[in-house]
Each structure stands twice: as structure tokens, then as C-alpha cells.
Write an enzyme that holds these catalytic residues in place. Structure first.
Site, PDB file in Angstrom:
ATOM      1  N   CYS A 179      -5.964  -9.755  -4.768  1.00 25.85           N
ATOM      2  CA  CYS A 179      -5.316  -9.649  -3.442  1.00 25.85           C
ATOM      3  C   CYS A 179      -5.767 -10.750  -2.480  1.00 25.85           C
ATOM      4  CB  CYS A 179      -5.587  -8.289  -2.819  1.00 25.85           C
ATOM      5  SG  CYS A 179      -4.890  -6.934  -3.783  1.00 25.85           S
ATOM      6  N   HIS A 234      -4.763  -8.405   5.149  1.00 26.33           N
ATOM      7  CA  HIS A 234      -4.196  -7.926   3.886  1.00 26.33           C
ATOM      8  C   HIS A 234      -3.739  -6.482   4.079  1.00 26.33           C
ATOM      9  CE1 HIS A 234      -3.592  -7.000  -0.225  1.00 26.33           C
ATOM     10  NE2 HIS A 234      -4.690  -6.283  -0.372  1.00 26.33           N
ATOM     11  N   ASN A 279       1.132  -2.216  -0.739  1.00 28.89           N
ATOM     12  CA  ASN A 279       0.223  -3.335  -1.020  1.00 28.89           C
ATOM     13  C   ASN A 279       0.872  -4.260  -2.052  1.00 28.89           C
ATOM     14  OD1 ASN A 279      -1.813  -5.029  -1.883  1.00 28.89           O
ATOM     15  ND2 ASN A 279      -3.352  -3.408  -2.108  1.00 28.89           N
TER      16      ASN A 279
HETATM   17  O1  UT7 Z   1      -5.940  -4.588  -2.289  1.00 33.22           O
HETATM   18  C1  UT7 Z   1      -7.098  -3.851  -2.526  1.00 33.22           C
HETATM   19  C2  UT7 Z   1      -6.779  -2.645  -3.298  1.00 33.22           C
HETATM   20  N1  UT7 Z   1      -7.003  -1.347  -2.888  1.00 33.22           N
HETATM   21  C3  UT7 Z   1      -7.417  -0.815  -1.737  1.00 33.22           C
HETATM   22  O2  UT7 Z   1      -7.726  -1.427  -0.770  1.00 33.22           O
HETATM   23  C4  UT7 Z   1      -7.501   0.675  -1.694  1.00 33.22           C
HETATM   24  C5  UT7 Z   1      -8.726   1.174  -1.012  1.00 33.22           C
HETATM   25  N2  UT7 Z   1      -8.831   2.610  -1.040  1.00 33.22           N
HETATM   26  C6  UT7 Z   1      -7.950   3.426  -0.395  1.00 33.22           C
HETATM   27  O3  UT7 Z   1      -7.014   2.970   0.244  1.00 33.22           O
HETATM   28  C7  UT7 Z   1      -8.218   4.917  -0.424  1.00 33.22           C
HETATM   29  O4  UT7 Z   1      -9.466   5.147  -1.010  1.00 33.22           O
HETATM   30  C8  UT7 Z   1      -7.118   5.716  -1.203  1.00 33.22           C
HETATM   31  C9  UT7 Z   1      -5.840   5.696  -0.400  1.00 33.22           C
HETATM   32  C10 UT7 Z   1      -6.919   5.138  -2.578  1.00 33.22           C
HETATM   33  C11 UT7 Z   1      -7.567   7.167  -1.327  1.00 33.22           C
HETATM   34  O5  UT7 Z   1      -7.774   7.737  -0.043  1.00 33.22           O
HETATM   35  P1  UT7 Z   1      -9.091   8.585   0.239  1.00 33.22           P
HETATM   36  O6  UT7 Z   1      -8.991   9.067   1.626  1.00 33.22           O
HETATM   37  O7  UT7 Z   1     -10.262   7.703  -0.134  1.00 33.22           O
HETATM   38  O8  UT7 Z   1      -8.898   9.790  -0.732  1.00 33.22           O
HETATM   39  P2  UT7 Z   1      -9.840  10.261  -1.926  1.00 33.22           P
HETATM   40  O9  UT7 Z   1      -9.739   9.310  -3.088  1.00 33.22           O
HETATM   41  O10 UT7 Z   1     -11.199  10.563  -1.393  1.00 33.22           O
HETATM   42  O11 UT7 Z   1      -9.143  11.621  -2.329  1.00 33.22           O
HETATM   43  C12 UT7 Z   1      -9.099  12.721  -1.433  1.00 33.22           C
HETATM   44  C13 UT7 Z   1      -8.284  13.815  -2.071  1.00 33.22           C
HETATM   45  C14 UT7 Z   1      -8.708  14.103  -3.525  1.00 33.22           C
HETATM   46  O12 UT7 Z   1      -8.566  15.498  -3.728  1.00 33.22           O
HETATM   47  P3  UT7 Z   1      -9.843  16.467  -3.710  1.00 33.22           P
HETATM   48  O13 UT7 Z   1     -10.762  15.929  -4.764  1.00 33.22           O
HETATM   49  O14 UT7 Z   1     -10.393  16.321  -2.340  1.00 33.22           O
HETATM   50  O15 UT7 Z   1      -9.239  17.787  -4.029  1.00 33.22           O
HETATM   51  C15 UT7 Z   1      -7.669  13.386  -4.359  1.00 33.22           C
HETATM   52  O16 UT7 Z   1      -7.501  13.943  -5.616  1.00 33.22           O
HETATM   53  O17 UT7 Z   1      -6.917  13.427  -2.152  1.00 33.22           O
HETATM   54  C16 UT7 Z   1      -6.447  13.556  -3.517  1.00 33.22           C
HETATM   55  N3  UT7 Z   1      -5.437  12.553  -3.753  1.00 33.22           N
HETATM   56  C17 UT7 Z   1      -4.129  12.742  -3.499  1.00 33.22           C
HETATM   57  N4  UT7 Z   1      -3.463  13.803  -3.024  1.00 33.22           N
HETATM   58  C18 UT7 Z   1      -2.119  13.689  -2.862  1.00 33.22           C
HETATM   59  C19 UT7 Z   1      -5.604  11.288  -4.232  1.00 33.22           C
HETATM   60  N5  UT7 Z   1      -4.423  10.666  -4.289  1.00 33.22           N
HETATM   61  C20 UT7 Z   1      -3.492  11.532  -3.842  1.00 33.22           C
HETATM   62  C21 UT7 Z   1      -2.091  11.476  -3.667  1.00 33.22           C
HETATM   63  N6  UT7 Z   1      -1.464  12.566  -3.175  1.00 33.22           N
HETATM   64  N7  UT7 Z   1      -1.388  10.369  -3.957  1.00 33.22           N
END
Ligand code: UT7
Length: 334
Positions: A113, A252, A282
Site C-alpha cells: 500500500c 492512505h 482500500n
Molecule cells: O493498507 C493496510 C491494510 N490494512 C489495514 O490498514 C487494516 C487495519 N486494521 C483494521 O482496519 C481493523 O483492525 C479491522 C477493520 C480489520 C477490524 O476492526 P477491529 O475494530 O480491529 O475489529 P476486530 O478485528 O477486533 O474484531 C472485533 C469483532 C470480532 O468479534 P468478537 O471476537 O469480538 O466476537 C470479529 O470477529 O468484530 C468481528 N468482525 C466482524 N463482524 C462483522 C470482524 N470482521 C467483521 C465483519 N463483520 N466484517
């Protein structure tokens, strides 16, 4: 007289097909409310089945050349930033070169990225050294080809697209300071494990979904919130400028929460922070040139405006560039 590189053309391309959050609700256990509140994304564009990264790159490159008014024969070099090449080789830059009808040298840069900022550095160095005069820099990615549409943690985040700028030598400063960084110890946080020389494609690896993107979302999030303000500040220092002098912060587009947190840490008011993540998701190396084209086309950029471009991504990699806009406004929508 010192030689500077400045932007003399900008263009972009987003594929026609749109994947909305509602579409994703039918594919994985997710919902619009979660996606919007956690990422800011409402929809993303998907390359058509017969569109590869070089097609996106060539269309964005053509549009940047038209906006510059520079003839194809005058382009000295093409650099394509991508981590989703059409194939391992030849380079996507060579494939796009052919599609655009150019004949100059062409190569790819893979800094995920952060690729566009890395490619900008290579182009600027080439121009400032006097080795080239006109360079076409394209950021193009079709990450949805590597996204596992059974993994809700990643499949909601990415889209496809391309953006491009034409850089040319000039006496006035355009691109000012650029700061790049990399830390390979974070390589496991975001990767496509199989399909390369470490783990060539096998039936077992494909069945295990190892040829798809894997990400430790939380770790990447924390890294991004730390690195974006830091590298932006470093690029400002390298340019002898302060945050107050910036007309735009162009980050980004990975997650609206990362953009907001970084802007807050930098003390940059939200109305001067560009965001189009709601409509694009993204698009990896394409996010920054797509943003530049949107800012320019919508009339929000004036000659003399100064902005910081800042990106982070797999590698881990990061980078920021401070540039002064030198392309007179031409309303392309007229
Ligand atoms: O270009 C660089 C590439 N990437 C990035 O910059 C991404 C960086 N990271 C992020 O943007 C965030 O970490 C994410 C958007 C990927 C995830 O958000 P988060 O607030 O960190 O969520 P999390 O991974 O801590 O998950 C929280 C909850 C989990 O459920 P439990 O364990 O609390 O029951 C996940 O399983 O949300 C759940 N979850 C979802 N729920 C509904 C994860 N993905 C989804 C989804 N829909 N798509």
C-alpha cells in the site's frame, strides 16, 4: 539552478462494477452497520473478470497523460507501484506500457500500500539527477483478486482501482521532502503466503486458502496509527515546513478510524483531510493518486496548495511526501 520534479498531469480509473456492504451481507456473516462504523467503507469497485491490474494501470496512465498534454513520445520512464501484478513476470509496467502505446523503459515497484510513495521517490530521484525528464508514475492494484471472500475480517476492506501522475523536471519546487521506511520484522502481519517461491501453488495450499491475503487487523491498525503521524512529521521536517502550512493531508485510505486518529494526533482539521474510503475501500497503491485526481477534478486543488501524502502497508512499509501542487485547474467535468 536546482532541478525539481513536479506533477504536470493526473488521472485515475475505477472499474465499473460495485460491491456494496449489502452485497457482502449475502456472502459472509457481516452487516452494513459493522462495516461502516469500524471502517467507514460503504462500497468498493471490483475489476471485471477480463480486467487485470495492467488494464486499470493503462487507463489511469492514459488519463494522466491527457491531463498533462504531454505526448507519449516524451515519456522517459514508467513506474507502476503494485502488489497485485498481472503475473509474476513480465512486469505490470511492461504490460501497461504496451496497452498505452508507449516505448520507454518500464518497471514495477512493490511496497504494497506504500507503493505509490516509494515510486514517487524513485521518479523524483531520476528527474532530479537529470537522468530522465518526464516520468509516468502509476499506482494500480486489484487486491480483490487476492481477497478471501469467506474471511469477513478482510473481504470487506479492499477494492480495485488505479491512479497516475506525470512528473516532469522544473525550476520551481513541486515534490519537496520524501521519507520512506520499512521493517521486515512485521512481514507476517499482512501477507499472501502462497504462490511465490517460498510456497509455490499446490492443490493443498489452494484448498487451504493460502494464496489469499492474510492480515492481523489489530496489529496493522496499531502500527498505522503510530506510523502515519510520525512519518508525516518527518516529511514536513525534511521539507522545512509545519503542519499549519498544509492545505491538505492525503492519507492512505485503509480505515476511516485510522485516518481520523492520525489527523487528530497531527492536529489537522478534518475538513483538510481527504477521504473517499466510503466509495472506494482500500485500493492499496492506488489510494493516493486516486485521491489526487479526485481533489483536482473536483476543483479543490489550486496551484500553490501544499499537501502531505502518507501511506503504510505490508512489509511493513511506510512513507510520506510533501508536495506543492503546480498543475493549473482544468475542470475535466465541463
Ligand atoms: O493498507 C493496510 C491494510 N490494512 C489495514 O490498514 C487494516 C487495519 N486494521 C483494521 O482496519 C481493523 O483492525 C479491522 C477493520 C480489520 C477490524 O476492526 P477491529 O475494530 O480491529 O475489529 P476486530 O478485528 O477486533 O474484531 C472485533 C469483532 C470480532 O468479534 P468478537 O471476537 O469480538 O466476537 C470479529 O470477529 O468484530 C468481528 N468482525 C466482524 N463482524 C462483522 C470482524 N470482521 C467483521 C465483519 N463483520 N466484517
Amino acid at each position: 539552478m536546482p532541478m525539481y520534479a513536479h506533477i504536470v498531469g493526473v488521472g485515475s480509473y475505477l472499474p465499473e462494477r460495485i460491491l456494496s456492504n449489502t452485497d457482502l451481507e449475502r456472502m459472509v456473516d457481516t452487516n452494513d452497520e459493522w462495516i461502516v462504523s469500524r471502517t467507514g467503507i460503504q462500497e468498493r469497485h471490483l475489476a471485471a473478470d477480463d480486467e487485470a491490474t495492467s488494464d486499470l494501470a493503462a487507463l489511469a496512465g492514459e488519463r494522466a497523460l491527457v491531463s498533462s498534454g504531454i505526448s507519449k513520445a516524451d515519456v522517459d520512464l514508467i513506474i507502476v507501484a503494485t502488489s497485485t501484478p498481472d503475473m509474476l513476470f513480465p512486469s505490470t509496467a511492461c504490460l501497461a506500457q504496451k496497452k498505452m502505446g508507449l516505448t520507454c523503459p518500464a518497471y514495477d515497484i512493490n511496497a504494497a500500500c506504500t507503493g505509490f510513495v516509494y515510486a514517487l521517490q524513485a521518479a523524483v530521484a531520476s528527474i532530479e539527477s537529470g537522468r530522465t525528464r518526464t516520468v509516468l508514475v502509476i499506482g494500480a492494484d486489484a487486491l480483490t483478486r487476492y481477497v478471501d471472500f469467506t474471511d469477513r475480517g478482510t473481504c470487506v476492506l479492499f477494492g480495485d482501482g488505479a491512479g497516475a501522475v506525470v512528473l516532469q523536471a522544473g525550476a520551481e519546487p513541486g515534490v519537496r521532502g520524501i521519507v520512506l521506511g520499512a521493517d521486515g520484522s512485521g512481514a507476517d502481519m499482512l501477507k499472501v503466503p502462497a504462490g511465490g517461491s517460498a510456497a509455490p501453488a499446490t492443490v493443498e495450499r489452494i484448498e487451504a486458502h493460502d494464496h489469499y491475503l492474510k492480515m492481523s487487523g489489530n496489529e496493522v491498525f496499531k502500527f498505522a496509527v503510530r506510523v502515519v503521524p510520525r512519518v508525516t512529521t518527518e516529511a514536513l521536517e525534511a521539507s522545512g515546513m509545519s503542519i499549519e502550512e498544509l492545505d491538505w493531508l492525503v492519507p492512505h485510505q485503509a480505515n476511516q478510524r485510522i485516518i481520523d486518529a492520525a489527523a487528530e494526533r497531527l492536529g489537522m482539521p478534518s475538513e483538510r483531510v481527504f477521504s473517499n474510503i466510503a466509495r472506494t475501500g482500500n485500493t492499496s497503491a492506488a489510494t493516493i493518486p486516486l485521491a489526487l485526481d479526485e481533489l483536482y477534478t473536483s476543483g479543490r486543488l489550486a496551484v500553490g496548495n501544499t499537501m502531505a501524502l502518507v501511506a503504510f502497508g505490508a512489509g511493513l512499509t511506510w512513507g510520506a511526501a510533501v508536495i506543492t501542487w503546480t498543475l493549473p485547474h482544468a475542470n475535466k467535468e465541463d
